[in-house]
Design a protein around this motif. Structure first.
Motif, PDB file in Angstrom:
ATOM      1  N   PRO A 120     -10.352  -6.001 -10.704  1.00  5.45           N
ATOM      2  CA  PRO A 120      -8.815  -5.634 -11.524  1.00  5.45           C
ATOM      3  C   PRO A 120      -8.975  -5.848 -12.895  1.00  5.45           C
ATOM      4  O   PRO A 120      -9.552  -6.741 -13.475  1.00  5.45           O
ATOM      5  CB  PRO A 120      -8.047  -6.539 -10.855  1.00  5.45           C
ATOM      6  N   GLN A 124      -9.776   0.098  -9.874  1.00 10.15           N
ATOM      7  CA  GLN A 124     -10.204   1.495  -9.589  1.00 10.15           C
ATOM      8  C   GLN A 124     -10.262   2.226 -11.140  1.00 10.15           C
ATOM      9  O   GLN A 124      -9.442   3.033 -11.566  1.00 10.15           O
ATOM     10  CB  GLN A 124      -9.094   2.367  -8.742  1.00 10.15           C
ATOM     11  N   ARG A 139       2.291   1.778  -3.544  1.00  9.39           N
ATOM     12  CA  ARG A 139       1.087   2.474  -4.480  1.00  9.39           C
ATOM     13  C   ARG A 139       0.866   3.997  -3.945  1.00  9.39           C
ATOM     14  O   ARG A 139       0.923   4.774  -4.883  1.00  9.39           O
ATOM     15  CB  ARG A 139      -0.281   1.892  -4.206  1.00  9.39           C
ATOM     16  N   ASP A 149      -5.701  -2.342  -9.604  1.00 11.21           N
ATOM     17  CA  ASP A 149      -6.454  -2.385  -8.389  1.00 11.21           C
ATOM     18  C   ASP A 149      -7.767  -2.340  -8.410  1.00 11.21           C
ATOM     19  O   ASP A 149      -8.506  -2.422  -7.439  1.00 11.21           O
ATOM     20  CB  ASP A 149      -5.987  -1.051  -7.573  1.00 11.21           C
ATOM     21  N   GLU A 182       0.981  -1.131   0.074  1.00  9.03           N
ATOM     22  CA  GLU A 182      -0.101  -0.113   0.024  1.00  9.03           C
ATOM     23  C   GLU A 182       0.759   1.241   0.024  1.00  9.03           C
ATOM     24  O   GLU A 182       0.538   2.152  -0.769  1.00  9.03           O
ATOM     25  CB  GLU A 182      -0.923   0.061   1.109  1.00  9.03           C
ATOM     26  N   MET A 210      -1.761   0.990 -12.582  1.00  7.72           N
ATOM     27  CA  MET A 210      -1.879   0.872 -11.328  1.00  7.72           C
ATOM     28  C   MET A 210      -3.151   0.671 -10.825  1.00  7.72           C
ATOM     29  O   MET A 210      -3.782  -0.081 -10.178  1.00  7.72           O
ATOM     30  CB  MET A 210      -0.911   1.515 -10.354  1.00  7.72           C
ATOM     31  N   TYR A 211      -3.703   1.965 -11.155  1.00  9.60           N
ATOM     32  CA  TYR A 211      -5.375   2.298 -10.627  1.00  9.60           C
ATOM     33  C   TYR A 211      -6.065   0.813 -11.373  1.00  9.60           C
ATOM     34  O   TYR A 211      -7.017   0.486 -10.595  1.00  9.60           O
ATOM     35  CB  TYR A 211      -5.778   3.432 -10.861  1.00  9.60           C
TER      36      TYR A 211
END
Length: 514
Positions: A494, A455, A426, A453, A423, A449-450
Motif C-alpha cells: 500500500p 496496485q 471499490r 491497495d 470490495e 484508491m489503487y
C-alpha cells in the motif's frame, strides 16, 4: 465540487426572451434552448450525426451513455451572456464545457443551423465534444498536439442538406492564425516542454499547426499508418518526441512537408453518406412556465457558484419558487441553490417536495444526498448518518442503474467516516470512472484508491493521463507529484501520498509505463 464563477444574475441580462423554452432529448445529448422547436430538433439531430460520424471515422462504437451521463447543453444567448456565465472578460470565448460525472454541462451561444461550415460557437461545441468522445474511447492520454489536432480535425465538420456529413474539412476558423500568428514547429508540437520553454507569451499557431499535422498524417499516402504507429508508441510509454523521431523520421523534413501541405488549394475530407450515419429519434418537450422562469437559476447553479454568488442565486430561486410552489422542476432547482448556499435542511425540504410531485426528478435525489452527506460529517453517530445519506442515492440507483453518482457516494460513505471501503465500494468507484472517464477528479480518486491497495501499476496507469492534461492545473501538478513517488513504490505494498509536497520528486517522463 462546484466551480467558482463571478457573474451578474442572468435574470438581469438585457437579452429578451425570444421564444418558448424546449428540452431536446437524444441518445447522447440533452439541449435546453429558447428557440423554435424545429431549429432545436435540427441542432440535436446534427449533434447526433456528428457523434455517429466520429464513431464511423475512428471505428469506435461506444455504448450509449446512461441518461445522466449525456452531455447537457444550455443555449445561453449571445457572446456577452457566455462571458458573464464563464466569469471572463475574454472577447474570443464562444462557449465552454464543464466535464463532471453525472453532470457534464456545455454552454453555447444561440443556435445557428448553417448548411456547410458551422458557426464558430458550434465549432467550439464540436471541438469540446470531440475531446469528450476521444477521452471516452481510451485510457491513455494523447500528447497535447494530437489531442487538440484531433479535436480541431473533427470540429471542422459540415452538415449538408442532402444528409451527408463532412469530417476533416480545412479548419477555416484557424486560417488567420496559420497566416499571421507565431509559427510553431513540428518539434515544438511533439515536445511539450520545448514548446512551453520557447513560447513568447504571444498568440501562436499551436492549434492551427496541430490541426494541420493531424490532417496531413490522416490523409497522406506517403505517411499512411504513421499517425497510428506514433500513437501506439506513446501509449506504450515512449516520450512523444522520441516516438515522433522514430516514426516520422527527420522532423525538419516533416516541417517542410507540412508547410507545403498548407499551401495546397484543395484538401481531402471524409464525406459520409446518410446510410453511414445512424441516429436515434430526438424527442422534444416544451418546458413548463415555472421551468422557464427558473432556467437562469439552473444555468448558474450548474455552471458553479462561489459563496457570494450562491446567495444571489438562492434568493432568485426562492422568488421563482414562491410563484410556482407546485412545479417539481422549480423545486429541484431550488434544492440545488439551497445546497450551494449552505442551507442543508432547506435543500432537503425542497428536494422532498420535488420528489413528492414527481418521483422521476433525478437531480432532486442528488441534491438531497449531497445535503445529507454534508450533515453527516457533523453527526454524533456517523455510521447511522452516512447510512441515511445513502438512501437518496440508492433510490437514484434504482431509477438509473448506471448513474455514476450513487457509485461514487457509496465509496465516499466509507472514506468520509474513516472506514475501510468494502470490495463492493471499490468496484463501484472503478465502475463510476468507466462511466465518466472525462471526470479528472474521479480519476484522481480512483488512482489513489489503487495505490492504497498496493496496485501500483494500475495506479500509475490511471494517474498518467491526468498528469498530461493541458488544462488540469493543480490536478496535473498533483498527478505528477504522485507519479514521481509511485516510481519508487513496490507492487503489492500500500502507498499513500507524502505529506510534504516540497520533497516529492517529479515524474521522470522517460519512465516506462510498465
Amino acid at each position: 465540487m462546484k466551480y467558482w464563477v463571478a457573474i451578474l444574475a442572468l435574470l438581469a441580462l438585457s437579452s429578451p426572451a425570444r421564444a418558448d423554452w424546449y428540452e431536446a432529448s437524444s441518445e447522447h445529448f440533452v439541449i435546453y434552448a429558447d428557440d423554435r422547436e424545429k431549429d432545436i430538433r435540427r441542432f440535436a439531430e446534427n449533434l447526433e450525426r456528428y457523434h455517429s460520424a466520429m464513431a464511423f471515422v475512428l471505428n469506435k462504437q461506444l455504448e450509449a451513455p446512461s441518461p445522466s451521463s449525456r452531455v447537457v447543453i444550455f443555449v445561453v444567448g449571445g457572446q456577452r451572456d457566455i462571458r458573464e456565465l464563464a466569469g471572463t472578460e475574454s472577447k474570443t470565448i464562444a462557449g465552454f464545457y464543464v466535464p463532471r460525472a453525472g453532470a457534464s454541462r456545455a454552454f453555447v451561444q444561440d443556435i445557428r443551423n448553417k448548411k456547410g461550415y458551422p458557426s464558430f460557437s458550434t465549432t467550439v461545441l464540436l471541438h469540446e465534444y470531440a475531446h469528450h468522445f476521444l477521452i471516452s474511447t481510451t485510457r491513455f492520454a494523447m500528447p497535447r498536439w494530437m489531442s487538440e489536432g484531433a479535436a480541431e480535425f473533427f470540429a471542422a465538420a459540415s452538415f449538408n442538406g442532402n444528409g451527408t456529413v463532412q469530417i476533416g474539412r480545412p479548419a477555416q476558423h484557424r486560417g488567420m492564425e496559420l497566416a499571421h500568428a507565431d509559427e510553431v514547429t513540428v518539434e515544438q508540437l511533439l515536445d511539450q516542454e520545448l514548446y512551453e520553454s520557447t513560447r513568447r507569451g504571444r498568440y501562436d499557431a499551436f492549434y492551427g499547426r496541430s490541426w494541420a499535422l493531424y490532417h496531413m498524417l490522416t490523409f497522406s499516402d506517403e505517411r499512411s499508418g504513421q499517425l497510428g504507429e506514433y500513437w501506439l508508441q506513446v501509449a506504450r510509454g515512449t516520450p512523444s518526441i522520441e516516438a515522433g523521431r522514430a516514426v516520422f523520421g527527420d522532423l525538419d523534413e516533416l516541417d517542410r512537408e507540412l508547410d507545403n501541405y498548407l499551401r495546397q488549394k484543395r484538401m481531402m475530407n471524409f464525406v459520409l453518406q446518410p446510410d453511414m450515419i445512424q441516429i436515434a429519434p430526438v424527442s422534444i418537450r416544451k418546458l413548463s412556465e415555472g421551468e422557464e422562469a427558473i432556467m437562469s437559476v439552473r444555468m448558474r447553479s450548474q455552471r458553479g457558484v462561489d459563496d457570494e454568488t450562491a446567495q444571489t442565486v438562492v434568493a432568485d430561486a426562492r422568488a421563482v419558487a414562491a410563484q410556482y410552489p407546485d412545479d417539481a422542476g422549480v423545486l429541484t432547482a431550488l434544492a440545488e441553490a439551497e445546497f450551494d448556499a449552505g442551507n442543508d435542511d432547506a435543500a432537503i425540504a425542497a428536494a422532498d417536495a420535488a420528489i413528492t410531485l414527481d418521483a422521476s426528478r433525478k437531480n432532486a435525489y442528488v441534491q438531497k444526498g449531497y445535503a445529507l452527506f454534508r450533515k453527516a460529517e457533523e453527526a454524533d453517530d456517523e455510521d447511522a448518518a452516512f447510512k441515511a445519506a445513502m438512501i437518496p442515492f440508492s433510490q437514484l440507483n434504482a431509477l438509473e442503474n448506471d448513474h455514476p453518482l450513487p457509485l461514487i457516494y457509496f465509496y465516499r460513505s466509507f472514506i468520509q467516516r474513516g472506514a475501510m471501503p468494502s470490495e463492493n465500494a471499490r468496484h463501484a468507484l472503478a465502475r463510476a470512472y468507466e462511466l465518466a472517464p472525462f471526470d479528472k477528479n474521479l480519476g484522481m480518486s480512483l488512482g489513489l484508491m489503487y495505490a492504497g491497495d498496493g496496485q501500483i501499476t494500475r495506479a500509475m496507469n490511471t494517474l498518467r493521463p491526468l498528469s498530461s492534461d493541458p488544462h488540469g492545473g493543480g490536478l496535473v501538478r498533483a498527478a505528477k507529484r504522485y507519479l514521481g513517488q509511485l516510481q519508487h513504490a513496490s507492487e503489492g505494498e500500500p502507498w499513500w501520498p507524502s505529506a510534504i509536497d516540497a520533497d516529492v520528486p517529479m515524474l521522470d517522463e522517460s519512465a516506462d509505463e510498465d
